[in-house]
Design a protein around this motif. Structure first.
Motif, PDB file in Angstrom:
ATOM      1  N   ILE A  58       0.843  -1.201   0.000  1.00 12.06           N
ATOM      2  CA  ILE A  58       0.000   0.000   0.000  1.00 12.06           C
ATOM      3  C   ILE A  58       0.875   1.247   0.000  1.00 12.06           C
ATOM      4  N   GLN A  59       1.947   1.239   0.815  1.00 10.19           N
ATOM      5  CA  GLN A  59       2.862   2.380   0.837  1.00 10.19           C
ATOM      6  C   GLN A  59       3.537   2.564  -0.509  1.00 10.19           C
ATOM      7  N   GLN A  99       2.389   1.658  -3.413  1.00  9.22           N
ATOM      8  CA  GLN A  99       1.397   2.163  -4.362  1.00  9.22           C
ATOM      9  C   GLN A  99       1.192   3.662  -4.181  1.00  9.22           C
ATOM     10  N   SER A 100       1.175   4.108  -2.936  1.00  8.62           N
ATOM     11  CA  SER A 100       1.029   5.534  -2.651  1.00  8.62           C
ATOM     12  C   SER A 100       2.238   6.308  -3.191  1.00  8.62           C
ATOM     13  N   GLN A 101       3.426   5.761  -2.952  1.00  6.12           N
ATOM     14  CA  GLN A 101       4.636   6.402  -3.465  1.00  6.12           C
ATOM     15  C   GLN A 101       4.640   6.414  -4.994  1.00  6.12           C
ATOM     16  N   ARG A 116       1.981   6.498  -6.941  1.00  6.53           N
ATOM     17  CA  ARG A 116       1.051   7.550  -7.382  1.00  6.53           C
ATOM     18  C   ARG A 116       1.691   8.922  -7.257  1.00  6.53           C
ATOM     19  N   GLU A 117       2.392   9.160  -6.139  1.00  8.12           N
ATOM     20  CA  GLU A 117       3.072  10.442  -5.953  1.00  8.12           C
ATOM     21  C   GLU A 117       4.138  10.644  -7.025  1.00  8.12           C
TER      22      GLU A 117
END
Length: 195
Positions: free
Chosen positions: A138-139, A141-143, A145-146
Motif C-alpha cells: 500500500i505504501q 502504491q502511494s509512493q 502515485r506520488e
C-alpha cells in the motif's frame, strides 16, 4: 488436509467410550450434567452435528475440571473452532490449546495438540508477514502515485520550457536578423560616407 486428518484422529480417539459403553473413573466422578453434556457432545460429533457438539463441549469446559474429560473436551472444542467462518476460529483454537497445555500438561490430548499448536503458530507468522507485506505494498502504491504525479508535473513543466525555448529562439532569430540588417545598413553608410 492436515486439519481434517487431525479432526478424524481426535474423533476416533475419544469415541472408545461410546463403543464400549464404559466411562472412565474420572467421568464417573463428575456431576450428571457434565457427563451428559460430554456424552452428548461425542454423539453429536459422531452424527456430524458440529455446532451442537460445540455448545455441549463449552458446557463441559465451563464446569468443574476433570482430567480425562475436560482435557479431551478442550482439545475437541479447539479442533471444532478451526472451522469457524467468522474469522476468529484460529484465535479461539489458540486460547483453548493454551488452556489445555497449562491446565493439563501431562495429558495425552496435550501431546496430540502439539502439532496443531505448531501449525497455528506458523499460520500466525504467515498472517503477520502478509500484513507487513500488504502495508508495504500500500505504501509503495502511494509512493508510485506520488511519483507519477511528480513525473506528470515535470513533463508539463518540460513542455512549457520547450514552448518558451521556441519562443525565445524565434525572438533571437528576429534579433539576429535585425542585427544583420543593422550591420548591412552600417556598411552602406560607411560606403556612402567614404565616397
Amino acid at each position: 488436509m492436515f486439519i481434517t486428518l487431525l479432526l478424524f484422529a481426535a474423533l476416533g480417539e475419544g469415541c472408545t467410550m461410546m463403543r464400549t459403553g464404559k466411562t472412565s473413573p474420572a467421568v464417573q466422578a463428575v456431576s450428571g450434567h457434565e457427563e451428559r453434556c460430554f456424552a452428548g457432545a461425542l454423539q453429536s460429533l459422531m452424527a456430524g452435528k458440529e455446532r451442537e457438539a460445540q455448545i455441549l463441549l463449552e458446557e463441559v469446559i465451563a464446569g468443574k475440571p476433570v482430567p480425562g474429560m475436560t482435557d479431551e473436551a478442550l482439545f475437541r472444542l479447539a479442533v471444532l473452532h478451526l472451522g469457524d467462518e467468522d474469522g476468529t476460529g484460529d484465535t479461539q483454537t489458540h486460547v483453548l490449546l493454551t488452556r489445555l497445555q497449562k491446565e493439563y500438561p501431562d495429558s495425552n490430548w496435550t501431546r496430540q495438540s502439539s502439532p496443531l499448536t505448531t501449525y497455528l503458530d506458523e499460520v500466525d507468522v504467515l498472517r503477520n508477514t502478509r500484513v507487513v507485506l500488504n502495508t508495504r505494498w500500500i505504501q509503495s502504491q502511494s509512493q508510485l502515485r506520488e511519483s507519477k504525479h511528480e513525473v506528470k508535473t515535470l513533463q508539463e513543466r518540460n513542455l512549457s520550457l520547450v514552448r518558451d525555448n521556441k519562443e525565445l529562439q524565434k525572438r533571437l532569430d528576429q534579433l539576429q536578423k535585425r542585427l544583420d540588417r543593422l550591420e548591412d545598413l552600417d556598411l552602406e553608410l560607411e560606403k556612402k560616407n567614404s565616397r
